[in-house]
Design a protein around this motif. Structure first.
Motif, PDB file in Angstrom:
ATOM      1  N   GLU A   1      37.419  26.218  39.901  1.00 25.38           N
ATOM      2  CA  GLU A   1      37.964  25.531  38.737  1.00 25.38           C
ATOM      3  C   GLU A   1      37.510  26.239  37.466  1.00 25.38           C
ATOM      4  OE1 GLU A   1      36.585  21.543  38.888  1.00 25.38           O
ATOM      5  OE2 GLU A   1      37.864  20.975  40.586  1.00 25.38           O
ATOM      6  N   PRO A   2      38.278  26.125  36.383  1.00 23.00           N
ATOM      7  CA  PRO A   2      37.797  26.656  35.104  1.00 23.00           C
ATOM      8  C   PRO A   2      36.428  26.072  34.768  1.00 23.00           C
ATOM      9  CG  PRO A   2      40.115  26.081  34.944  1.00 23.00           C
ATOM     10  CD  PRO A   2      39.648  25.573  36.284  1.00 23.00           C
ATOM     11  N   GLY A   3      35.526  26.946  34.365  1.00 23.22           N
ATOM     12  CA  GLY A   3      34.156  26.528  34.078  1.00 23.22           C
ATOM     13  C   GLY A   3      33.181  26.880  35.177  1.00 23.22           C
ATOM     14  N   ASP A   4      33.669  27.077  36.418  1.00 25.68           N
ATOM     15  CA  ASP A   4      32.788  27.569  37.479  1.00 25.68           C
ATOM     16  C   ASP A   4      32.304  28.973  37.121  1.00 25.68           C
ATOM     17  OD1 ASP A   4      33.011  25.324  39.056  1.00 25.68           O
ATOM     18  OD2 ASP A   4      34.612  26.135  40.315  1.00 25.68           O
ATOM     19  N   HIS A   5      31.070  29.278  37.464  1.00 24.71           N
ATOM     20  CA  HIS A   5      30.518  30.603  37.190  1.00 24.71           C
ATOM     21  C   HIS A   5      30.441  31.399  38.490  1.00 24.71           C
ATOM     22  CE1 HIS A   5      29.363  28.739  33.403  1.00 24.71           C
ATOM     23  NE2 HIS A   5      29.088  29.944  32.940  1.00 24.71           N
ATOM     24  N   ILE A   6      31.180  32.496  38.545  1.00 22.07           N
ATOM     25  CA  ILE A   6      31.066  33.377  39.697  1.00 22.07           C
ATOM     26  C   ILE A   6      30.066  34.482  39.374  1.00 22.07           C
ATOM     27  CG2 ILE A   6      33.448  32.894  40.363  1.00 22.07           C
ATOM     28  CD1 ILE A   6      34.092  35.814  39.563  1.00 22.07           C
ATOM     29  N   LEU A   7      29.594  35.146  40.421  1.00 19.49           N
ATOM     30  CA  LEU A   7      28.651  36.238  40.234  1.00 19.49           C
ATOM     31  C   LEU A   7      29.430  37.543  40.113  1.00 19.49           C
ATOM     32  CD1 LEU A   7      25.509  36.523  40.195  1.00 19.49           C
ATOM     33  CD2 LEU A   7      25.736  37.469  42.493  1.00 19.49           C
ATOM     34  N   VAL A   8      29.296  38.195  38.974  1.00 18.09           N
ATOM     35  CA  VAL A   8      29.933  39.493  38.745  1.00 18.09           C
ATOM     36  C   VAL A   8      28.888  40.575  38.984  1.00 18.09           C
ATOM     37  CG1 VAL A   8      30.945  41.008  37.003  1.00 18.09           C
ATOM     38  CG2 VAL A   8      31.676  38.619  37.170  1.00 18.09           C
ATOM     39  N   VAL A   9      29.186  41.480  39.911  1.00 16.31           N
ATOM     40  CA  VAL A   9      28.234  42.506  40.336  1.00 16.31           C
ATOM     41  C   VAL A   9      28.630  43.848  39.738  1.00 16.31           C
ATOM     42  CG1 VAL A   9      27.260  43.715  42.325  1.00 16.31           C
ATOM     43  CG2 VAL A   9      27.766  41.266  42.472  1.00 16.31           C
ATOM     44  N   ASP A  10      27.646  44.545  39.187  1.00 15.15           N
ATOM     45  CA  ASP A  10      27.837  45.892  38.642  1.00 15.15           C
ATOM     46  C   ASP A  10      27.290  46.888  39.658  1.00 15.15           C
ATOM     47  OD1 ASP A  10      27.653  48.357  37.317  1.00 15.15           O
ATOM     48  OD2 ASP A  10      27.284  47.408  35.379  1.00 15.15           O
ATOM     49  N   VAL A  11      28.193  47.660  40.284  1.00 14.90           N
ATOM     50  CA  VAL A  11      27.769  48.548  41.360  1.00 14.90           C
ATOM     51  C   VAL A  11      26.955  49.723  40.839  1.00 14.90           C
ATOM     52  CG1 VAL A  11      29.817  50.029  41.334  1.00 14.90           C
ATOM     53  CG2 VAL A  11      28.580  49.655  43.479  1.00 14.90           C
ATOM     54  N   HIS A  12      27.168  50.117  39.587  1.00 13.26           N
ATOM     55  CA  HIS A  12      26.430  51.253  39.032  1.00 13.26           C
ATOM     56  C   HIS A  12      24.989  50.867  38.695  1.00 13.26           C
ATOM     57  CE1 HIS A  12      30.083  53.587  38.910  1.00 13.26           C
ATOM     58  NE2 HIS A  12      30.681  52.693  38.143  1.00 13.26           N
ATOM     59  N   ALA A  13      24.819  49.737  38.029  1.00 15.76           N
ATOM     60  CA  ALA A  13      23.486  49.309  37.609  1.00 15.76           C
ATOM     61  C   ALA A  13      22.767  48.503  38.680  1.00 15.76           C
ATOM     62  CB  ALA A  13      23.588  48.478  36.327  1.00 15.76           C
ATOM     63  N   ARG A  14      23.490  48.105  39.728  1.00 18.26           N
ATOM     64  CA  ARG A  14      22.939  47.239  40.776  1.00 18.26           C
ATOM     65  C   ARG A  14      22.395  45.939  40.179  1.00 18.26           C
ATOM     66  NH1 ARG A  14      24.870  50.997  43.441  1.00 18.26           N
ATOM     67  NH2 ARG A  14      24.152  51.651  45.498  1.00 18.26           N
ATOM     68  N   THR A  15      23.119  45.434  39.190  1.00 10.44           N
ATOM     69  CA  THR A  15      22.755  44.169  38.567  1.00 10.44           C
ATOM     70  C   THR A  15      23.925  43.208  38.689  1.00 10.44           C
ATOM     71  OG1 THR A  15      23.516  44.944  36.398  1.00 10.44           O
ATOM     72  CG2 THR A  15      21.179  45.252  36.921  1.00 10.44           C
ATOM     73  N   ALA A  16      23.665  41.949  38.373  1.00 14.86           N
ATOM     74  CA  ALA A  16      24.711  40.933  38.452  1.00 14.86           C
ATOM     75  C   ALA A  16      24.570  39.985  37.280  1.00 14.86           C
ATOM     76  CB  ALA A  16      24.614  40.176  39.770  1.00 14.86           C
ATOM     77  N   ARG A  17      25.680  39.377  36.888  1.00 18.42           N
ATOM     78  CA  ARG A  17      25.661  38.417  35.784  1.00 18.42           C
ATOM     79  C   ARG A  17      26.626  37.276  36.088  1.00 18.42           C
ATOM     80  NH1 ARG A  17      29.869  40.068  31.416  1.00 18.42           N
ATOM     81  NH2 ARG A  17      31.072  41.728  32.411  1.00 18.42           N
TER      82      ARG A  17
END
Length: 318
Positions: free
Chosen positions: A217-233
Motif C-alpha cells: 500500500e502507499p506508505g509502506d517502506h520497501i528496502l532499496v538495495v544499492d549493489v555498488h555500495a552494498r548498502t540499503a535504505r
C-alpha cells in the motif's frame, strides 16, 4: 511445558486480565487482539482456548520480543496443535487438574512435551530481522508464456543506477530487481519505479518483513538495495500500478552447498526490455537477454515467514 498456579490473584484492565505470578506479569487474553496488545509489556500472554490461526499469529509476533505464549486447553485433541503451532509451538500449556491416572488431556500433554524435547533447537532470528546479504546465484532456466497481473511499484524517492528491490516467489529466495533508471530507445526511464512482477510475489520491506505485492500500500517502506555500495535504505511506496502482461519464469540456484539456506528460487518478471536483474558484475541485465548460466545477485534466508514475519519454523515454498 507446564501450568501456572491456580490461586494467583487477578486484577482487571479494560483490555484483558492481568495475573501476577511469581513476580511476573501474565496477561490473560480472550482473543487475538488482547494477546497482541500485551506482547512486549507482559512476561507471558496466556490465551484461553485459542483458535489455531490466532495462536499462530500471536506466536509469530511474540517470538522476537521476549514475551512468552501459553495456551489454556481443556481437550486432548487441542494439545498437539498448540504444542507445534508454526512448527515451534507455545512456550507452555495450562491444563485443568488431572481427573485421574489416565486423563487423556494430561497424557496428550506429556507426549507432546517428550516430542518437543526430541526436536533440534533452531537459532532464533535477531529481533531486528535478518540482514540483507547479497549472494550470487546461477540462472538455471528461463521460460516464456505466462500471462500475469504485474505490479509496478512506484516509489516517492528517485532511484540511482545499481539500486533495486528484493523480490521473489519465496520469501527465502529473493532476487535483486533493478529500478527503471536506465534510458531505452523504446520508452523514457522511470527512475522511481521497480517493475516487481506478479501479485503473488514477495517484496522485502525495510523492517525485514516480507509482503505480497498484492498487499503493498502507499506508505509502506520497501528496502532499496544499492549493489555498488552494498548498502540499503527504506523508501516509501507512492503508488502501485497493476496491469496484465506476459511474463518470463526465471529460476536460479545457489552456487554454494549449504545445510541451512535454500538451494533454489524462482520469480516471474514481465517480458520487457526495461525489466532488469543485476549481474554478478554489478551490471543491469535485461530479462529478455537472460539465459541459463548468467550469474545474478540474490538474497537467500534460512528462516521462513508467517504473515511476513521471520519465523524459525520449517517452511517449504516451491
Amino acid at each position: 511445558m507446564h501450568g501456572f498456579a491456580a490461586d494467583v490473584d487477578l486484577s482487571y484492565r479494560s483490555d484483558c486480565r492481568v495475573v501476577e505470578h511469581e513476580g511476573r506479569v501474565v496477561a490473560v487474553a480472550r482473543n487475538q487482539d488482547e494477546a497482541l496488545a500485551s506482547i512486549g509489556s507482559a512476561a507471558w500472554v496466556l490465551m484461553e482456548k485459542p483458535e489455531m490461526i490466532a495462536l499462530e499469529n500471536v506466536i509469530s509476533v511474540a517470538r522476537p520480543t521476549g514475551t512468552k505464549v501459553a495456551a489454556a486447553l481443556d481437550a486432548a485433541e487441542e494439545v498437539r496443535g498448540a504444542a507445534f503451532a508454526l512448527d515451534v509451538g507455545v512456550d507452555a500449556l495450562v491444563l485443568r487438574p488431572p481427573l485421574g491416572p489416565e486423563d487423556d488431556l494430561w497424557e496428550a500433554a506429556v507426549i507432546a512435551r517428550a516430542q518437543r524435547a526430541e526436536r533440534v533447537v533452531v537459532e532464533e532470528p535477531a529481533p531486528d530481522g535478518r540482514p540483507v546479504d547479497l549472494e550470487v546465484a546461477t540462472v538455471t532456466r528461463v521460460e516464456p508464456g505466462v500471462v500475469a497481473d504485474r505490479v509496478a511499484v512506484d516509489l516517492v524517492r528517485l532511484l540511482r543506477p545499481g539500486e533495486g528491490a528484493l523480490v521473489g516467489s519465496s520469501a527465502k529466495a529473493l532476487a535483486l530487481v533493478h529500478g527503471e533508471t536506465l534510458p531505452s530507445p523504446l520508452v523514457a526511464p522511470r527512475p522511481f519505479r521497480v517493475n516487481a512482477g506478479p501479485v503473488h510475489a514477495y517484496a522485502l520491506l525495510a523492517d525485514a518483513k516480507t509482503k505480497y505485492l498484492s498487499e503493498l500500500e502507499p506508505g509502506d517502506h520497501i528496502l532499496v538495495v544499492d549493489v555498488h555500495a552494498r548498502t540499503a535504505r527504506p523508501v516509501a511506496v507512492g503508488r502501485l500500478k497493476i496491469e496484465t502482461r506476459p511474463h518470463l519464469l526465471v529460476s536460479f540456484a545457489h552456487e554454494v552447498e549449504s545445510d541451512t539456506l535454500p538451494r533454489e528460487g524462482q520469480l516471474f518478471l514481465q517480458q520487457a526490455e526495461t525489466v532488469r536483474l543485476v549481474s554478478s558484475d554489478c551490471e543491469p541485465l535485461c530479462v529478455t537477454d537472460l539465459k541459463p548460466g548468467h550469474r545474478i545477485f540474490v538474497s537467500f534466508a534460512k528462516h521462513g515467514t508467517h504473515c511476513g514475519r521471520p519465523i524459525d519454523a520449517r517452511v517449504v515454498e516451491r
